[in-house]
Design a protein around this motif. Structure first.
Motif, PDB file in Angstrom:
ATOM      1  N   GLU A  17       0.842  -1.064   0.124  1.00 44.75           N
ATOM      2  CA  GLU A  17       0.002  -0.099   0.194  1.00 44.75           C
ATOM      3  C   GLU A  17       1.045   1.281  -0.169  1.00 44.75           C
ATOM      4  O   GLU A  17       0.541   2.195  -0.759  1.00 44.75           O
ATOM      5  N   ALA A  18       1.891   1.195   0.692  1.00 51.20           N
ATOM      6  CA  ALA A  18       2.726   2.436   0.711  1.00 51.20           C
ATOM      7  C   ALA A  18       3.610   2.488  -0.602  1.00 51.20           C
ATOM      8  O   ALA A  18       3.545   3.912  -1.093  1.00 51.20           O
ATOM      9  N   ALA A  19       4.017   1.428  -1.026  1.00 53.49           N
ATOM     10  CA  ALA A  19       4.484   1.504  -2.509  1.00 53.49           C
ATOM     11  C   ALA A  19       3.585   2.403  -3.474  1.00 53.49           C
ATOM     12  O   ALA A  19       3.778   2.950  -4.248  1.00 53.49           O
ATOM     13  N   VAL A  20       2.360   1.931  -3.347  1.00 56.33           N
ATOM     14  CA  VAL A  20       1.252   2.546  -4.328  1.00 56.33           C
ATOM     15  C   VAL A  20       0.995   3.747  -3.970  1.00 56.33           C
ATOM     16  O   VAL A  20       1.157   5.003  -5.001  1.00 56.33           O
ATOM     17  N   TRP A  21       0.898   4.398  -2.782  1.00 54.68           N
ATOM     18  CA  TRP A  21       0.878   5.505  -2.318  1.00 54.68           C
ATOM     19  C   TRP A  21       1.843   6.478  -2.881  1.00 54.68           C
ATOM     20  O   TRP A  21       1.671   7.491  -3.482  1.00 54.68           O
ATOM     21  N   TYR A  22       3.396   6.096  -2.514  1.00 58.43           N
ATOM     22  CA  TYR A  22       4.287   6.741  -3.309  1.00 58.43           C
ATOM     23  C   TYR A  22       4.298   6.951  -4.692  1.00 58.43           C
ATOM     24  O   TYR A  22       4.663   7.920  -5.372  1.00 58.43           O
ATOM     25  N   GLY A  23       3.842   5.634  -5.237  1.00 60.59           N
ATOM     26  CA  GLY A  23       3.720   5.986  -6.905  1.00 60.59           C
ATOM     27  C   GLY A  23       2.921   6.965  -7.485  1.00 60.59           C
ATOM     28  O   GLY A  23       2.825   7.444  -8.481  1.00 60.59           O
ATOM     29  N   ARG A  24       1.876   7.201  -6.583  1.00 57.48           N
ATOM     30  CA  ARG A  24       0.823   8.115  -6.742  1.00 57.48           C
ATOM     31  C   ARG A  24       1.395   9.578  -6.854  1.00 57.48           C
ATOM     32  O   ARG A  24       1.026  10.536  -7.376  1.00 57.48           O
ATOM     33  N   GLN A  25       2.146   9.860  -5.841  1.00 57.90           N
ATOM     34  CA  GLN A  25       2.861  11.063  -5.499  1.00 57.90           C
ATOM     35  C   GLN A  25       3.794  11.603  -6.617  1.00 57.90           C
ATOM     36  O   GLN A  25       3.735  12.753  -6.948  1.00 57.90           O
ATOM     37  N   ARG A  26       4.575  10.722  -7.434  1.00 60.04           N
ATOM     38  CA  ARG A  26       5.537  11.109  -8.187  1.00 60.04           C
ATOM     39  C   ARG A  26       5.780   9.643  -9.197  1.00 60.04           C
ATOM     40  O   ARG A  26       6.020   8.592  -8.460  1.00 60.04           O
ATOM     41  N   PRO A  27       5.893   9.630 -10.308  1.00 59.46           N
ATOM     42  CA  PRO A  27       6.183   8.602 -10.944  1.00 59.46           C
ATOM     43  C   PRO A  27       7.559   8.165 -10.949  1.00 59.46           C
ATOM     44  O   PRO A  27       8.375   8.859 -10.805  1.00 59.46           O
ATOM     45  N   GLY A  28       7.557   6.961 -10.585  1.00 56.46           N
ATOM     46  CA  GLY A  28       8.965   6.316 -10.076  1.00 56.46           C
ATOM     47  C   GLY A  28       9.231   6.127  -8.671  1.00 56.46           C
ATOM     48  O   GLY A  28      10.170   5.424  -8.167  1.00 56.46           O
ATOM     49  N   LEU A  29       8.577   7.022  -7.834  1.00 57.61           N
ATOM     50  CA  LEU A  29       8.610   6.900  -6.545  1.00 57.61           C
ATOM     51  C   LEU A  29       8.359   5.807  -5.701  1.00 57.61           C
ATOM     52  O   LEU A  29       9.065   5.383  -4.908  1.00 57.61           O
ATOM     53  N   GLY A  30       7.372   5.276  -6.381  1.00 55.68           N
ATOM     54  CA  GLY A  30       7.016   3.932  -5.738  1.00 55.68           C
ATOM     55  C   GLY A  30       8.159   2.718  -5.788  1.00 55.68           C
ATOM     56  O   GLY A  30       8.530   2.130  -4.915  1.00 55.68           O
ATOM     57  N   GLU A  31       8.699   2.778  -7.082  1.00 50.88           N
ATOM     58  CA  GLU A  31       9.820   1.756  -7.366  1.00 50.88           C
ATOM     59  C   GLU A  31      11.108   2.245  -6.315  1.00 50.88           C
ATOM     60  O   GLU A  31      11.793   1.334  -5.996  1.00 50.88           O
ATOM     61  N   GLU A  32      11.279   3.421  -6.235  1.00 50.20           N
ATOM     62  CA  GLU A  32      12.306   4.032  -5.406  1.00 50.20           C
ATOM     63  C   GLU A  32      12.050   3.446  -3.753  1.00 50.20           C
ATOM     64  O   GLU A  32      13.140   3.072  -3.306  1.00 50.20           O
ATOM     65  N   PHE A  33      10.824   3.625  -3.441  1.00 44.26           N
ATOM     66  CA  PHE A  33      10.553   3.310  -2.190  1.00 44.26           C
ATOM     67  C   PHE A  33      10.671   1.820  -2.243  1.00 44.26           C
ATOM     68  O   PHE A  33      11.278   1.209  -0.987  1.00 44.26           O
ATOM     69  N   VAL A  34      10.260   1.000  -3.036  1.00 47.37           N
ATOM     70  CA  VAL A  34      10.506  -0.698  -3.050  1.00 47.37           C
ATOM     71  C   VAL A  34      11.913  -0.919  -2.731  1.00 47.37           C
ATOM     72  O   VAL A  34      12.289  -1.902  -1.926  1.00 47.37           O
ATOM     73  N   HIS A  35      12.618  -0.389  -3.588  1.00 42.98           N
ATOM     74  CA  HIS A  35      14.237  -0.663  -3.724  1.00 42.98           C
ATOM     75  C   HIS A  35      14.664  -0.158  -2.348  1.00 42.98           C
ATOM     76  O   HIS A  35      15.629  -0.964  -1.748  1.00 42.98           O
ATOM     77  N   GLU A  36      14.424   0.765  -1.928  1.00 40.70           N
ATOM     78  CA  GLU A  36      14.988   1.538  -0.411  1.00 40.70           C
ATOM     79  C   GLU A  36      14.490   0.476   0.550  1.00 40.70           C
ATOM     80  O   GLU A  36      15.426  -0.061   1.234  1.00 40.70           O
ATOM     81  N   ILE A  37      13.421  -0.148   0.655  1.00 39.27           N
ATOM     82  CA  ILE A  37      13.000  -1.077   1.718  1.00 39.27           C
ATOM     83  C   ILE A  37      13.751  -2.552   1.490  1.00 39.27           C
ATOM     84  O   ILE A  37      14.091  -2.960   2.414  1.00 39.27           O
ATOM     85  N   GLU A  38      13.411  -2.951   0.270  1.00 39.85           N
ATOM     86  CA  GLU A  38      14.342  -4.247   0.113  1.00 39.85           C
ATOM     87  C   GLU A  38      15.677  -4.228   0.355  1.00 39.85           C
ATOM     88  O   GLU A  38      16.188  -5.085   0.981  1.00 39.85           O
ATOM     89  N   GLN A  39      16.414  -3.096   0.145  1.00 40.12           N
ATOM     90  CA  GLN A  39      17.770  -2.871   0.639  1.00 40.12           C
ATOM     91  C   GLN A  39      17.819  -2.947   2.208  1.00 40.12           C
ATOM     92  O   GLN A  39      18.768  -3.681   2.598  1.00 40.12           O
ATOM     93  N   ALA A  40      17.152  -2.258   2.679  1.00 32.07           N
ATOM     94  CA  ALA A  40      17.083  -2.300   4.332  1.00 32.07           C
ATOM     95  C   ALA A  40      16.821  -3.643   4.777  1.00 32.07           C
ATOM     96  O   ALA A  40      17.325  -4.174   5.667  1.00 32.07           O
ATOM     97  N   VAL A  41      15.910  -4.329   4.234  1.00 29.33           N
ATOM     98  CA  VAL A  41      15.785  -6.045   4.559  1.00 29.33           C
ATOM     99  C   VAL A  41      16.814  -6.528   4.391  1.00 29.33           C
ATOM    100  O   VAL A  41      17.067  -7.549   5.236  1.00 29.33           O
ATOM    101  N   ASP A  42      17.405  -6.446   3.082  1.00 33.19           N
ATOM    102  CA  ASP A  42      18.524  -7.369   2.910  1.00 33.19           C
ATOM    103  C   ASP A  42      19.646  -7.087   3.738  1.00 33.19           C
ATOM    104  O   ASP A  42      20.290  -7.967   4.321  1.00 33.19           O
ATOM    105  N   ASN A  43      19.992  -5.819   4.009  1.00 29.88           N
ATOM    106  CA  ASN A  43      20.838  -5.516   5.033  1.00 29.88           C
ATOM    107  C   ASN A  43      20.479  -6.061   6.395  1.00 29.88           C
ATOM    108  O   ASN A  43      21.474  -6.723   7.148  1.00 29.88           O
TER     109      ASN A  43
END
Length: 74
Positions: A17-43
């Motif tokens: 839901e957060a990824a969708v919300w960010y994607g609605r705020q600006r094109p590409g921002l949802g993907e940036e959010f997903v990448h950031e959280i995936e990196q945090a989880v991987d770390n």
């Protein structure tokens, strides 16, 4: 050794839901959010001892760019 990651259903839904919300705020921002959280989880999975215990056996990693935390147990 990297730990296996398993999301609770509620956490996965909140993340999506957060990824969708960010994607609605600006094109590409949802993907940036997903990448950031995936990196945090991987770390956290690779080195859980680096993250503080915030309650009992629950630890937390904080996203850098987004106001979002991931709480986890080893």
């Amino acid at each position: 050794m990297t730990l296996r990651v398993v999301f609770r259903r509620a956490a996965k839904n909140e993340f999506e839901e957060a990824a969708v919300w960010y994607g609605r705020q600006r094109p590409g921002l949802g993907e940036e959010f997903v990448h950031e959280i995936e990196q945090a989880v991987d770390n956290a999975a690779a080195a859980p001892q680096r993250y503080p215990v915030v309650f009992s056996d629950v630890q937390r990693t904080v996203a850098r760019r987004f106001p979002f935390c991931v709480y986890f147990r080893v």
